[in-house]
Write a protein that holds these residues in place. Structure first.
Motif, PDB file in Angstrom:
ATOM      1  N   HIS A  16       0.873  -1.175   0.000  1.00  0.00           N
ATOM      2  CA  HIS A  16       0.000   0.000   0.000  1.00  0.00           C
ATOM      3  C   HIS A  16       0.909   1.224   0.000  1.00  0.00           C
ATOM      4  CE1 HIS A  16      -3.740   2.156   0.572  1.00  0.00           C
ATOM      5  NE2 HIS A  16      -3.134   2.908   1.481  1.00  0.00           N
ATOM      6  N   LEU A  17       0.742   2.092  -0.996  1.00  0.00           N
ATOM      7  CA  LEU A  17       1.680   3.215  -1.156  1.00  0.00           C
ATOM      8  C   LEU A  17       0.976   4.557  -1.000  1.00  0.00           C
ATOM      9  CD1 LEU A  17       2.466   0.831  -3.490  1.00  0.00           C
ATOM     10  CD2 LEU A  17       4.475   2.296  -3.604  1.00  0.00           C
ATOM     11  N   GLY A  18       1.693   5.527  -0.450  1.00  0.00           N
ATOM     12  CA  GLY A  18       1.109   6.856  -0.312  1.00  0.00           C
ATOM     13  C   GLY A  18       2.167   7.914  -0.069  1.00  0.00           C
ATOM     14  N   ALA A  19       1.794   9.165  -0.347  1.00  0.00           N
ATOM     15  CA  ALA A  19       2.713  10.295  -0.135  1.00  0.00           C
ATOM     16  C   ALA A  19       2.216  11.127   1.038  1.00  0.00           C
ATOM     17  CB  ALA A  19       2.762  11.153  -1.383  1.00  0.00           C
ATOM     18  N   MET A  20       3.156  11.808   1.704  1.00  0.00           N
ATOM     19  CA  MET A  20       2.733  12.642   2.830  1.00  0.00           C
ATOM     20  C   MET A  20       2.550  14.095   2.427  1.00  0.00           C
ATOM     21  SD  MET A  20       4.749  10.837   5.958  1.00  0.00           S
ATOM     22  CE  MET A  20       4.285  12.059   7.145  1.00  0.00           C
ATOM     23  N   ASP A  21       3.071  14.487   1.288  1.00  0.00           N
ATOM     24  CA  ASP A  21       2.726  15.820   0.780  1.00  0.00           C
ATOM     25  C   ASP A  21       2.675  15.863  -0.734  1.00  0.00           C
ATOM     26  OD1 ASP A  21       5.511  16.289   0.053  1.00  0.00           O
ATOM     27  OD2 ASP A  21       5.793  16.408   2.243  1.00  0.00           O
ATOM     28  N   GLU A  22       2.078  16.944  -1.217  1.00  0.00           N
ATOM     29  CA  GLU A  22       1.785  17.133  -2.641  1.00  0.00           C
ATOM     30  C   GLU A  22       3.013  16.852  -3.530  1.00  0.00           C
ATOM     31  OE1 GLU A  22      -1.596  18.238  -2.778  1.00  0.00           O
ATOM     32  OE2 GLU A  22      -1.424  17.535  -4.853  1.00  0.00           O
ATOM     33  N   GLU A  23       4.179  17.337  -3.098  1.00  0.00           N
ATOM     34  CA  GLU A  23       5.393  17.236  -3.924  1.00  0.00           C
ATOM     35  C   GLU A  23       5.808  15.781  -4.156  1.00  0.00           C
ATOM     36  OE1 GLU A  23       5.364  19.504  -1.182  1.00  0.00           O
ATOM     37  OE2 GLU A  23       4.594  20.824  -2.754  1.00  0.00           O
ATOM     38  N   ALA A  24       5.507  14.921  -3.189  1.00  0.00           N
ATOM     39  CA  ALA A  24       5.956  13.522  -3.292  1.00  0.00           C
ATOM     40  C   ALA A  24       5.000  12.655  -4.132  1.00  0.00           C
ATOM     41  CB  ALA A  24       6.108  12.932  -1.901  1.00  0.00           C
ATOM     42  N   LEU A  25       3.832  13.246  -4.499  1.00  0.00           N
ATOM     43  CA  LEU A  25       2.809  12.433  -5.192  1.00  0.00           C
ATOM     44  C   LEU A  25       3.298  11.814  -6.490  1.00  0.00           C
ATOM     45  CD1 LEU A  25      -0.784  13.946  -5.022  1.00  0.00           C
ATOM     46  CD2 LEU A  25      -0.022  11.655  -4.414  1.00  0.00           C
ATOM     47  N   SER A  76       4.921   6.980  -9.775  1.00  0.00           N
ATOM     48  CA  SER A  76       5.893   6.241 -10.604  1.00  0.00           C
ATOM     49  C   SER A  76       6.348   4.970  -9.900  1.00  0.00           C
ATOM     50  CB  SER A  76       7.135   7.094 -10.888  1.00  0.00           C
ATOM     51  OG  SER A  76       6.741   8.313 -11.430  1.00  0.00           O
ATOM     52  N   LEU A  77       6.565   5.091  -8.590  1.00  0.00           N
ATOM     53  CA  LEU A  77       7.024   3.926  -7.829  1.00  0.00           C
ATOM     54  C   LEU A  77       5.968   2.811  -7.863  1.00  0.00           C
ATOM     55  CD1 LEU A  77       9.316   2.865  -6.060  1.00  0.00           C
ATOM     56  CD2 LEU A  77       8.114   3.770  -4.068  1.00  0.00           C
ATOM     57  N   THR A  78       4.703   3.210  -7.728  1.00  0.00           N
ATOM     58  CA  THR A  78       3.612   2.219  -7.730  1.00  0.00           C
ATOM     59  C   THR A  78       3.575   1.464  -9.063  1.00  0.00           C
ATOM     60  OG1 THR A  78       2.370   3.677  -6.286  1.00  0.00           O
ATOM     61  CG2 THR A  78       1.144   1.880  -7.288  1.00  0.00           C
ATOM     62  N   LYS A  79       3.809   2.201 -10.143  1.00  0.00           N
ATOM     63  CA  LYS A  79       3.834   1.555 -11.474  1.00  0.00           C
ATOM     64  C   LYS A  79       4.884   0.442 -11.488  1.00  0.00           C
ATOM     65  CE  LYS A  79       4.525   2.624 -16.374  1.00  0.00           C
ATOM     66  NZ  LYS A  79       5.924   2.546 -16.815  1.00  0.00           N
ATOM     67  N   SER A  80       6.075   0.716 -10.918  1.00  0.00           N
ATOM     68  CA  SER A  80       7.137  -0.303 -10.897  1.00  0.00           C
ATOM     69  C   SER A  80       6.765  -1.485 -10.006  1.00  0.00           C
ATOM     70  CB  SER A  80       8.453   0.297 -10.383  1.00  0.00           C
ATOM     71  OG  SER A  80       8.819   1.391 -11.173  1.00  0.00           O
ATOM     72  N   VAL A  81       6.158  -1.190  -8.857  1.00  0.00           N
ATOM     73  CA  VAL A  81       5.780  -2.278  -7.942  1.00  0.00           C
ATOM     74  C   VAL A  81       4.760  -3.202  -8.607  1.00  0.00           C
ATOM     75  CG1 VAL A  81       4.674  -2.829  -5.731  1.00  0.00           C
ATOM     76  CG2 VAL A  81       6.283  -0.915  -5.874  1.00  0.00           C
ATOM     77  N   ARG A  82       3.813  -2.576  -9.334  1.00  0.00           N
ATOM     78  CA  ARG A  82       2.711  -3.360  -9.919  1.00  0.00           C
ATOM     79  C   ARG A  82       3.151  -4.292 -11.042  1.00  0.00           C
ATOM     80  NH1 ARG A  82      -1.900   1.379  -9.626  1.00  0.00           N
ATOM     81  NH2 ARG A  82      -2.874   0.634  -7.699  1.00  0.00           N
ATOM     82  N   VAL A  83       4.396  -4.139 -11.513  1.00  0.00           N
ATOM     83  CA  VAL A  83       4.896  -5.069 -12.528  1.00  0.00           C
ATOM     84  C   VAL A  83       4.879  -6.493 -11.952  1.00  0.00           C
ATOM     85  CG1 VAL A  83       6.930  -5.763 -13.865  1.00  0.00           C
ATOM     86  CG2 VAL A  83       6.290  -3.347 -13.703  1.00  0.00           C
ATOM     87  N   LEU A 137      13.347  -1.296  -4.836  1.00  0.00           N
ATOM     88  CA  LEU A 137      12.869  -1.998  -6.032  1.00  0.00           C
ATOM     89  C   LEU A 137      13.639  -3.296  -6.266  1.00  0.00           C
ATOM     90  CD1 LEU A 137      12.097   0.938  -8.506  1.00  0.00           C
ATOM     91  CD2 LEU A 137      10.474  -0.595  -7.385  1.00  0.00           C
ATOM     92  N   ASN A 138      14.950  -3.277  -5.993  1.00  0.00           N
ATOM     93  CA  ASN A 138      15.729  -4.508  -6.133  1.00  0.00           C
ATOM     94  C   ASN A 138      15.264  -5.578  -5.162  1.00  0.00           C
ATOM     95  OD1 ASN A 138      17.437  -3.971  -8.272  1.00  0.00           O
ATOM     96  ND2 ASN A 138      18.851  -2.771  -6.984  1.00  0.00           N
ATOM     97  N   SER A 139      14.917  -5.140  -3.949  1.00  0.00           N
ATOM     98  CA  SER A 139      14.548  -6.108  -2.923  1.00  0.00           C
ATOM     99  C   SER A 139      13.206  -6.807  -3.218  1.00  0.00           C
ATOM    100  CB  SER A 139      14.488  -5.425  -1.547  1.00  0.00           C
ATOM    101  OG  SER A 139      13.292  -4.643  -1.475  1.00  0.00           O
ATOM    102  N   ILE A 140      12.366  -6.180  -4.033  1.00  0.00           N
ATOM    103  CA  ILE A 140      11.062  -6.820  -4.268  1.00  0.00           C
ATOM    104  C   ILE A 140      11.009  -7.553  -5.609  1.00  0.00           C
ATOM    105  CG2 ILE A 140       9.902  -5.058  -2.894  1.00  0.00           C
ATOM    106  CD1 ILE A 140       8.655  -4.019  -5.530  1.00  0.00           C
ATOM    107  N   LYS A 141      12.101  -7.534  -6.359  1.00  0.00           N
ATOM    108  CA  LYS A 141      12.112  -8.185  -7.687  1.00  0.00           C
ATOM    109  C   LYS A 141      11.856  -9.679  -7.566  1.00  0.00           C
ATOM    110  CE  LYS A 141      14.632  -5.296 -10.862  1.00  0.00           C
ATOM    111  NZ  LYS A 141      15.985  -4.805 -11.119  1.00  0.00           N
TER     112      LYS A 141
END
Ligand code: ATP
Ligand code: MG
Length: 408
Positions: A323-332, A337-344, A404-408
């Protein structure tokens, strides 16, 4: 408000999960037995079912969704799957080839019946057909497969078995059955009187108590089998005994469809009331020739998916995915992008609005995730993520690449 039609249902939520669970479990078993998936049309020429299921059967007589299409073709929604597989087999001249063919299929079937628990007008069958194998070992393998599916789904059952004989012994038996029934006509129900003319074997299956009482002393097909049918039936029972598949011979078992011969069987549960048959099947060596193909031995079964669903429970789900989320607008944009990689390679859920850590963790809980991944102001600056394992409660702050390497 427009409602769905009587006897037709939407399957959603946990029920939909269960639907997939049943179908996927069955698929796994069938693939291990080297069956190929066959996806067929739902609409076929009406003649296909008249010729295969049989003009005297309830399905063809009373239950078909039949209409004339814009091209003046007499068509109907398939009431069962075997006829379609057989049509495909003959159409593609597989009956002219020396090898054996094994198919499985699943999907909607349509019968205009009185809806009740375990009986719908649109329902799903998972079925399989094996063509070209005359050995009784294949009858055994088909029964073994059916029992493996039910075992996998943790469904308990009673297996009922019978032999309907073949074109050698059945006609003689039917004559003696007719003889037996001749002076009982007045005591039998209307349906049985009709069956008597069109398909006398089916009287044995009548649900009316008083008819059943009359049939107690009727001659039984298994006492009238020819040598080859008798040998095969014995062999089948021996195979089942040797492999600890429990069964009962039910001498009055016949099946609703005309095309069966020799082995027939039903897997029955006593937990879902009158609609207890979960899997029904048997051998039908005559079917391919009814459809103008070269006579080909064939054996298979059909499972009612909804009935299996009534009897199985979903395996308990463990926390999984991210489950992914940002704590402020700038990190959204980084978290998107990170979620896209995880969902692969993993299931992931994403919060579209920045939230406080506590709210993000709550979201992860709700999503039943194993990990919560957060990018806040600091992580954004350092190219890192904050990662929490919600099961072990471990926390860490790897760089995005490390993560990302750790979840491959
Ligand atoms: P039943 O005696 O219950 O009417 P059937 O002999 O008509 O069954 P088949 O034609 O052999 O059933 O179909 C195979 C399986 O499909 C059945 O054993 C059952 O599990 C399921 N099935 C049949 N008709 C329905 C229905 N109307 N709704 C839900 N499942 C069904
Ligand atoms: Mg029926």
């Amino acid at each position: 408000m427009i409602q769905s039609l009587t006897g037709m249902q939407d399957i959603v939520g946990d029920e939909a999960k269960k639907y997939n669970y049943v179908v996927n479990s069955a698929k796994e078993v069938l693939e291990n037995y080297d069956f190929d998936f066959l996806k067929m049309p739902m609409l076929e020429k009406t003649e296909l079912f008249i010729r295969s299921v049989g003009g005297s059967s309830d399905i063809v007589n009373k239950e078909m969704y039949r209409f004339i299409d814009k091209g003046e073709n007499d068509v109907c929604l398939r009431p069962e799957g075997t006829a379609g597989v057989a049509r495909y087999f003959v159409q593609n001249k597989l009956d002219r080839q020396p090898q054996k063919f094994k198919f499985y299929y699943h999907g909607s079937m349509f019968r205009y019946e009185r809806p009740q628990k375990g009986r719908y007008r649109e329902f799903n069958q998972f079925g399989c057909e094996s063509f070209g194998e005359e050995s009784v070992y294949e009858d055994y393998a088909i029964i073994e497969m059916a029992s493996a599916i039910l075992d996998k789904l943790d469904i308990s059952y009673k297996l009922e078995l019978n032999s309907l004989g073949c074109k050698e012994c059945r006609p003689k038996y039917i004559e003696s059955l007719k003889e037996f029934l001749r002076d009982k006509k007045d005591k039998l129900c209307e349906d049985c009187n009709r069956r008597l003319e069109q398909n006398p074997l089916r009287v044995l299956d009548c649900k009316v108590q008083s008819c059943q009482a009359e049939y107690e002393d009727a001659p039984k097909i298994t006492d009238n089998l020819c040598e080859s049918c008798d040998t095969d039936f014995r062999k089948l029972k021996e195979l089942l005994d040797n492999n600890s598949i429990n069964y009962e011979v039910n001498k009055k078992l016949v099946r609703g469809l005309d095309y069966y011969n020799k082995t027939i069987f039903e897997f029955i549960s006593d937990k879902i009331g009158a609609q207890g048959t979960v899997i029904g099947g048997g051998r039908y060596d005559g079917l391919i020739s009814y459809l103008d193909g070269k006579e080909t031995p064939a054996v298979g079964f059909g499972m009612g998916v909804e009935r299996a669903m009534l009897l199985t429970s979903l395996p308990s789900t463990q926390n999984c995915g991210y489950h992914l989320g940002a704590m402020d607008e700038e990190a959204l944009s980084s978290i998107i992008s990170l979620t896209k990689s995880v969902r692969v390679s993993h299931k992931a859920t994403l919060e579209y609005k920045p939230k406080k850590l506590k709210a993000l963790l709550k979201g992860a809980d709700k999503a039943n995730a194993k990990y919560c991944v957060v990018i806040g102001e600091n992580e954004l600056k350092e190219g890192k993520v904050w990662l929490k394992d919600l099961v072990t409660k471990d926390e860490s702050t790897p760089t995005i690449d490390e993560f990302l390497n750790s979840i491959k």
